[in-house]
Design a protein around this motif. Sequence first.
Motif, PDB file in Angstrom:
ATOM      1  N   PHE A   1       0.844  -1.189   0.000  1.00 40.43           N
ATOM      2  CA  PHE A   1       0.000   0.000   0.000  1.00 40.43           C
ATOM      3  C   PHE A   1       0.887   1.250   0.000  1.00 40.43           C
ATOM      4  N   SER A   2       0.343   2.351  -0.485  1.00 43.43           N
ATOM      5  CA  SER A   2       1.140   3.578  -0.517  1.00 43.43           C
ATOM      6  C   SER A   2       0.244   4.795  -0.632  1.00 43.43           C
ATOM      7  N   GLY A   3       0.795   5.929  -0.218  1.00 39.17           N
ATOM      8  CA  GLY A   3       0.089   7.189  -0.371  1.00 39.17           C
ATOM      9  C   GLY A   3      -0.072   7.587  -1.821  1.00 39.17           C
ATOM     10  N   TYR A   4       0.878   7.173  -2.671  1.00 40.18           N
ATOM     11  CA  TYR A   4       0.759   7.475  -4.099  1.00 40.18           C
ATOM     12  C   TYR A   4      -0.460   6.785  -4.696  1.00 40.18           C
ATOM     13  N   ALA A   5      -0.685   5.526  -4.307  1.00 36.03           N
ATOM     14  CA  ALA A   5      -1.862   4.817  -4.798  1.00 36.03           C
ATOM     15  C   ALA A   5      -3.141   5.490  -4.309  1.00 36.03           C
ATOM     16  N   GLY A   6      -3.137   5.946  -3.056  1.00 33.84           N
ATOM     17  CA  GLY A   6      -4.297   6.664  -2.543  1.00 33.84           C
ATOM     18  C   GLY A   6      -4.550   7.951  -3.297  1.00 33.84           C
ATOM     19  N   SER A   7      -3.486   8.682  -3.621  1.00 30.79           N
ATOM     20  CA  SER A   7      -3.634   9.926  -4.385  1.00 30.79           C
ATOM     21  C   SER A   7      -4.172   9.655  -5.781  1.00 30.79           C
ATOM     22  N   LEU A   8      -3.721   8.559  -6.390  1.00 33.05           N
ATOM     23  CA  LEU A   8      -4.217   8.205  -7.720  1.00 33.05           C
ATOM     24  C   LEU A   8      -5.712   7.890  -7.683  1.00 33.05           C
ATOM     25  N   ALA A   9      -6.140   7.147  -6.665  1.00 31.36           N
ATOM     26  CA  ALA A   9      -7.568   6.828  -6.539  1.00 31.36           C
ATOM     27  C   ALA A   9      -8.395   8.096  -6.352  1.00 31.36           C
ATOM     28  N   LEU A  10      -7.925   9.002  -5.507  1.00 29.35           N
ATOM     29  CA  LEU A  10      -8.652  10.254  -5.286  1.00 29.35           C
ATOM     30  C   LEU A  10      -8.658  11.115  -6.554  1.00 29.35           C
ATOM     31  N   ALA A  11      -7.555  11.089  -7.304  1.00 31.10           N
ATOM     32  CA  ALA A  11      -7.494  11.865  -8.543  1.00 31.10           C
ATOM     33  C   ALA A  11      -8.502  11.345  -9.562  1.00 31.10           C
TER      34      ALA A  11
ATOM     35  N   THR B   1     -13.468   7.433   1.956  1.00 32.09           N
ATOM     36  CA  THR B   1     -12.854   6.394   2.787  1.00 32.09           C
ATOM     37  C   THR B   1     -12.558   5.121   2.005  1.00 32.09           C
ATOM     38  N   ALA B   2     -13.534   4.650   1.233  1.00 36.85           N
ATOM     39  CA  ALA B   2     -13.413   3.350   0.562  1.00 36.85           C
ATOM     40  C   ALA B   2     -12.178   3.238  -0.327  1.00 36.85           C
ATOM     41  N   PRO B   3     -11.859   4.255  -1.174  1.00 38.92           N
ATOM     42  CA  PRO B   3     -10.676   4.096  -2.020  1.00 38.92           C
ATOM     43  C   PRO B   3      -9.382   3.978  -1.217  1.00 38.92           C
ATOM     44  N   LEU B   4      -9.323   4.669  -0.079  1.00 36.41           N
ATOM     45  CA  LEU B   4      -8.092   4.660   0.715  1.00 36.41           C
ATOM     46  C   LEU B   4      -7.906   3.347   1.459  1.00 36.41           C
ATOM     47  N   LEU B   5      -9.003   2.640   1.735  1.00 33.94           N
ATOM     48  CA  LEU B   5      -8.881   1.330   2.379  1.00 33.94           C
ATOM     49  C   LEU B   5      -8.143   0.337   1.490  1.00 33.94           C
ATOM     50  N   PHE B   6      -8.253   0.499   0.183  1.00 30.70           N
ATOM     51  CA  PHE B   6      -7.623  -0.431  -0.757  1.00 30.70           C
ATOM     52  C   PHE B   6      -6.291   0.086  -1.290  1.00 30.70           C
ATOM     53  N   THR B   7      -5.915   1.318  -0.957  1.00 31.77           N
ATOM     54  CA  THR B   7      -4.721   1.901  -1.571  1.00 31.77           C
ATOM     55  C   THR B   7      -3.687   2.373  -0.543  1.00 31.77           C
ATOM     56  N   ALA B   8      -4.079   3.303   0.311  1.00 27.89           N
ATOM     57  CA  ALA B   8      -3.138   3.836   1.303  1.00 27.89           C
ATOM     58  C   ALA B   8      -3.242   3.135   2.638  1.00 27.89           C
ATOM     59  N   LEU B   9      -4.394   2.526   2.906  1.00 25.75           N
ATOM     60  CA  LEU B   9      -4.707   1.872   4.171  1.00 25.75           C
ATOM     61  C   LEU B   9      -4.569   2.881   5.308  1.00 25.75           C
ATOM     62  N   SER B  10      -3.630   2.700   6.223  1.00 28.90           N
ATOM     63  CA  SER B  10      -3.461   3.642   7.326  1.00 28.90           C
ATOM     64  C   SER B  10      -2.101   3.416   7.976  1.00 28.90           C
ATOM     65  N   ASN B  11      -1.746   4.314   8.861  1.00 23.94           N
ATOM     66  CA  ASN B  11      -0.473   4.231   9.572  1.00 23.94           C
ATOM     67  C   ASN B  11      -0.649   4.917  10.922  1.00 23.94           C
ATOM     68  N   GLN B  12      -0.296   4.253  11.985  1.00 22.85           N
ATOM     69  CA  GLN B  12      -0.496   4.821  13.312  1.00 22.85           C
ATOM     70  C   GLN B  12       0.588   5.831  13.676  1.00 22.85           C
ATOM     71  N   PHE B  13       1.615   5.912  12.861  1.00 26.81           N
ATOM     72  CA  PHE B  13       2.746   6.783  13.174  1.00 26.81           C
ATOM     73  C   PHE B  13       2.817   7.938  12.173  1.00 26.81           C
TER      74      PHE B  13
ATOM     75  N   MET C   1       5.322   8.896   1.096  1.00 25.46           N
ATOM     76  CA  MET C   1       4.120   8.491   0.384  1.00 25.46           C
ATOM     77  C   MET C   1       4.292   7.171  -0.357  1.00 25.46           C
ATOM     78  N   ASN C   2       5.459   6.562  -0.247  1.00 26.33           N
ATOM     79  CA  ASN C   2       5.667   5.262  -0.859  1.00 26.33           C
ATOM     80  C   ASN C   2       5.325   4.122   0.097  1.00 26.33           C
ATOM     81  N   GLY C   3       4.785   4.458   1.247  1.00 20.31           N
ATOM     82  CA  GLY C   3       4.406   3.448   2.223  1.00 20.31           C
ATOM     83  C   GLY C   3       3.016   3.714   2.754  1.00 20.31           C
ATOM     84  N   LEU C   4       2.648   2.983   3.811  1.00 20.30           N
ATOM     85  CA  LEU C   4       1.348   3.194   4.442  1.00 20.30           C
ATOM     86  C   LEU C   4       1.211   4.654   4.869  1.00 20.30           C
TER      87      LEU C   4
END
Length: 281
Positions: free
Chosen positions: A137-147, A211-223, A228-231
Amino acid sequence: MKNSVYTKRIIAHRIGIASSVAAMMVGLTFLLWILSTLLIEGFGALLSVDFFTLDSPAPGSPGGVRNAIVGSFLMVGLSTLISTPIGIMAGMYLSEYGEGNKFAAVTRFVVDIMLSAPSIAIGLFVYALVVANVGHFSGYAGSLALALIAVPVVVRTTDNMLRLVPSSLREAAFALGAPRWKVAMLVRLRAVKAGIITGVLLALARVSGETAPLLFTALSNQFYSTDMNGLMANLPVLILRYAMSPYDDWRRLAWGSALLVTLIVLLLNVVARAVLRQKDS
């Protein structure tokens, strides 16, 4: 006979008005109920400095949502940088060169489908296209989904705004010898820039709470992380996780985060309307 028909029309008119007002009141009641609940449950969390300065806590520990705020800002910002030029250029093509063009007609049809497509389907598409192939998962994938969610909004807004430009303005520019691309860029686009900015702001408001796109792309990170290449932590997924937790402090953060997202979306809509009203005046 005429009085009878007139009376029936008056009765039908009043019934229609009364039904419309009743429907509006029902909608406003639920809306105010939701907003009041958010304010009551989440306003206290927003008053805490820790909410904005600390990261996601362990159960029973003090903490905040700084990491999720930063993660959402990075992903939404990158998605805006991706979707804005693509959406504006596509909208310009549809408006300037799309008359009677079959390819433009197909493009408009696809844009309309994407406008109403479930966001979870877009998240699954990006997961299969990017996450599954990259292996994480990565922040880049999340950004692509949102885009992909924001692009159709910008395309449709740009296309509609450019169609409002009077044909006489284009003809005057052509009469002065301006090439077609200059007419599109420097005349038509400049004439409706306020409306296009409004479309970009509305697209930004649309993706801010997804929310839904980020569950499959960026997921989450507690820290806290800006890689953006990781959770990547983000507010929508944090709200989902913390709202269903059995811990009171986590649920308090979820309410505060939900109120924060609501206020951000409200602010973006107010700014968009203000920009459009300034353009109309």
